[in-house]
Enzyme design. Structure first.
Site, PDB file in Angstrom:
ATOM      1  N   ASN A  13     102.686 -82.686  -7.011  1.00  0.00           N
ATOM      2  CA  ASN A  13     102.576 -83.810  -5.763  1.00  0.00           C
ATOM      3  C   ASN A  13     103.210 -83.049  -4.839  1.00  0.00           C
ATOM      4  OD1 ASN A  13     103.682 -86.929  -5.036  1.00  0.00           O
ATOM      5  ND2 ASN A  13     102.002 -85.724  -4.162  1.00  0.00           N
ATOM      6  N   CYS A  82     108.240 -92.420  -0.802  1.00  0.00           N
ATOM      7  CA  CYS A  82     107.546 -91.466  -2.021  1.00  0.00           C
ATOM      8  C   CYS A  82     108.574 -90.771  -2.973  1.00  0.00           C
ATOM      9  CB  CYS A  82     107.033 -90.354  -1.104  1.00  0.00           C
ATOM     10  SG  CYS A  82     106.305 -88.957  -2.361  1.00  0.00           S
ATOM     11  N   ASN A  84     108.378 -88.802  -5.625  1.00  0.00           N
ATOM     12  CA  ASN A  84     108.517 -87.163  -5.663  1.00  0.00           C
ATOM     13  C   ASN A  84     108.906 -86.420  -4.625  1.00  0.00           C
ATOM     14  OD1 ASN A  84     107.238 -87.024  -8.551  1.00  0.00           O
ATOM     15  ND2 ASN A  84     105.375 -87.352  -7.703  1.00  0.00           N
ATOM     16  N   ASN A 165     106.821 -99.224  -1.255  1.00  0.00           N
ATOM     17  CA  ASN A 165     105.378 -99.317  -0.901  1.00  0.00           C
ATOM     18  C   ASN A 165     104.703-100.013  -2.035  1.00  0.00           C
ATOM     19  OD1 ASN A 165     105.678 -97.325  -2.874  1.00  0.00           O
ATOM     20  ND2 ASN A 165     104.874 -95.793  -1.938  1.00  0.00           N
ATOM     21  N   HIS A 167     101.795-101.077  -4.458  1.00  0.00           N
ATOM     22  CA  HIS A 167     100.933-100.665  -5.542  1.00  0.00           C
ATOM     23  C   HIS A 167     100.025-101.645  -6.502  1.00  0.00           C
ATOM     24  CE1 HIS A 167     102.837 -96.781  -5.626  1.00  0.00           C
ATOM     25  NE2 HIS A 167     104.146 -97.480  -5.101  1.00  0.00           N
ATOM     26  N   ASN A 198      98.276 -98.302  -2.999  1.00  0.00           N
ATOM     27  CA  ASN A 198      98.253 -96.910  -4.025  1.00  0.00           C
ATOM     28  C   ASN A 198      97.666 -97.406  -5.490  1.00  0.00           C
ATOM     29  OD1 ASN A 198      99.763 -94.606  -2.440  1.00  0.00           O
ATOM     30  ND2 ASN A 198     101.168 -96.503  -2.286  1.00  0.00           N
ATOM     31  N   GLU A 216      96.298 -92.195  -4.201  1.00  0.00           N
ATOM     32  CA  GLU A 216      97.190 -92.586  -3.121  1.00  0.00           C
ATOM     33  C   GLU A 216      96.615 -92.910  -2.017  1.00  0.00           C
ATOM     34  OE1 GLU A 216     101.153 -90.754  -2.942  1.00  0.00           O
ATOM     35  OE2 GLU A 216     100.595 -89.247  -4.373  1.00  0.00           O
ATOM     36  N   ARG A 217      96.837 -94.012  -1.172  1.00  0.00           N
ATOM     37  CA  ARG A 217      96.272 -94.402   0.142  1.00  0.00           C
ATOM     38  C   ARG A 217      96.850 -93.219   1.213  1.00  0.00           C
ATOM     39  NH1 ARG A 217     100.511 -98.599   2.724  1.00  0.00           N
ATOM     40  NH2 ARG A 217     102.391 -97.581   2.268  1.00  0.00           N
ATOM     41  N   CYS A 225     102.669 -89.250  -8.685  1.00  0.00           N
ATOM     42  CA  CYS A 225     103.144 -89.995  -7.730  1.00  0.00           C
ATOM     43  C   CYS A 225     104.563 -90.743  -8.215  1.00  0.00           C
ATOM     44  CB  CYS A 225     102.279 -91.055  -7.332  1.00  0.00           C
ATOM     45  SG  CYS A 225     102.726 -92.503  -6.162  1.00  0.00           S
ATOM     46  N   GLY A 226     105.638 -90.419  -7.802  1.00  0.00           N
ATOM     47  CA  GLY A 226     106.917 -91.237  -8.222  1.00  0.00           C
ATOM     48  C   GLY A 226     107.084 -92.742  -8.030  1.00  0.00           C
ATOM     49  N   THR A 227     106.656 -92.966  -6.883  1.00  0.00           N
ATOM     50  CA  THR A 227     106.846 -94.555  -6.727  1.00  0.00           C
ATOM     51  C   THR A 227     105.684 -95.271  -7.787  1.00  0.00           C
ATOM     52  OG1 THR A 227     105.304 -94.790  -4.840  1.00  0.00           O
ATOM     53  CG2 THR A 227     107.873 -94.858  -4.364  1.00  0.00           C
ATOM     54  N   GLY A 228     104.591 -94.725  -7.662  1.00  0.00           N
ATOM     55  CA  GLY A 228     103.508 -95.084  -8.646  1.00  0.00           C
ATOM     56  C   GLY A 228     103.709 -94.976 -10.199  1.00  0.00           C
TER      57      GLY A 228
END
Length: 281
Positions: A13, A82, A84, A165, A167, A198, A216-217, A225-228
């Site tokens: 990423n 984010c 990552n 964010n 998901h 996302n 990711e949007r 994607c870390g938050t994902g």
């Protein structure tokens, strides 16, 4: 106009980091500001190419945060958080700026994040997950767990959570053949998500291991994607599919996610890598 940048990545990423504390290039980039500049730099054929741009700025409140990170997608749209990216941001602060505190407090649009170094890895306290629909946001009240989302005459079942964010997590039986690049943009722009979303497509390998691909949007298909990964781990536990501590295997490698029962905070651990320095002219 010219300014330096550093290209970095977390599990593939990839990011461009720009130090805006003394001179902010976006302020002199014309009417479009950073939104237009990020889109030009983010083009993989005509620019540098990246998933997100990370802007290093002074915190709004120096008593509560050490630095501020603003994030833009490669299409120029703003991003709240984010995972990552914040690991790369923390790596830069320590290795380039010599910030030596044991914990780095970073202000983001998604809230205050705290990073700690564990050997070559970086642990990020991602805070508490948000399940209330209107706060994610989605067009529904209450929790959105295994909710059927209708489009093209069929349903996709989504579990929604915010990690700073929005998901939507989709559990699938077979990930290798799943049409992520076809379904991802449809979910991203579905009317159920007022700020877009996302989308994580997840196969449960075991109670402590997940395989995930992500759309990711504003960036499309990315390698990680870390938050994902955090959202996927939370959703897997919340729906009874996994334990609170899991390895999430992404296209670019693994992240280790722990949803702490006592604090309700989600902790993400993974690597960050510098690739090269450059000058944008």
């Amino acid at each position: 106009m010219s300014f330096p940048f550093t290209k970095m990545h977390g599990l593939g990423n990839d990011f461009v980091l720009v130090d805006c504390r003394k001179i902010d290039p976006g302020a002199t980039a014309g009417a479009g500001g950073w939104n237009e500049l990020a889109a030009r730099m983010g083009d993989r054929h005509l620019g540098v190419g990246f998933d997100q741009a990370l802007l290093l700025k002074a915190p709004n409140d120096p008593k509560s945060a050490d630095f501020r990170m603003e994030i833009l997608n490669s299409d120029g749209s703003l991003v709240e958080m984010c995972g990552n990216g914040i690991r790369c941001f923390a790596y830069y602060l320590r290795n380039r700026l010599g910030f030596s505190a044991s914990a780095i407090r970073i202000e983001t649009m998604g809230g205050l994040q705290v990073c700690r170094f564990k050997g070559d890895m970086i642990e990020v306290d991602m805070g508490e997950p948000e399940f209330e629909g209107r706060l994610i946001p989605v067009d529904a009240d209450g929790n959105v767990r295994e909710h059927p989302l209708a489009f093209d005459g069929s349903d996709i079942v989504v579990t929604c959570v915010s990690m700073g964010n929005p998901h939507a997590v989709v559990f699938v039986e077979e990930l290798g053949s799943y049409p992520v690049e076809e379904v991802g943009p449809k979910v991203e722009s579905h009317e159920f998500f007022p700020n877009k979303v996302n989308t994580e497509f997840v196969k449960v390998l075991s109670r402590d291991k997940l395989r995930m691909r992500v759309w990711e949007r504003g960036a499309g298909l990315t390698m990680a994607c870390g938050t994902g990964a955090c959202a996927a781990a939370v959703a897997a536990y919340w729906t009874g599919r996994a334990e609170r501590e899991v390895e999430v295997v992404l296209d670019g490698g693994s992240l280790f996610i722990r949803w702490d029962a006592e604090s309700n905070h989600v902790f993400m651990t993974g690597p960050a890598v510098e690739v090269f320095d450059g000058i944008w002219v």
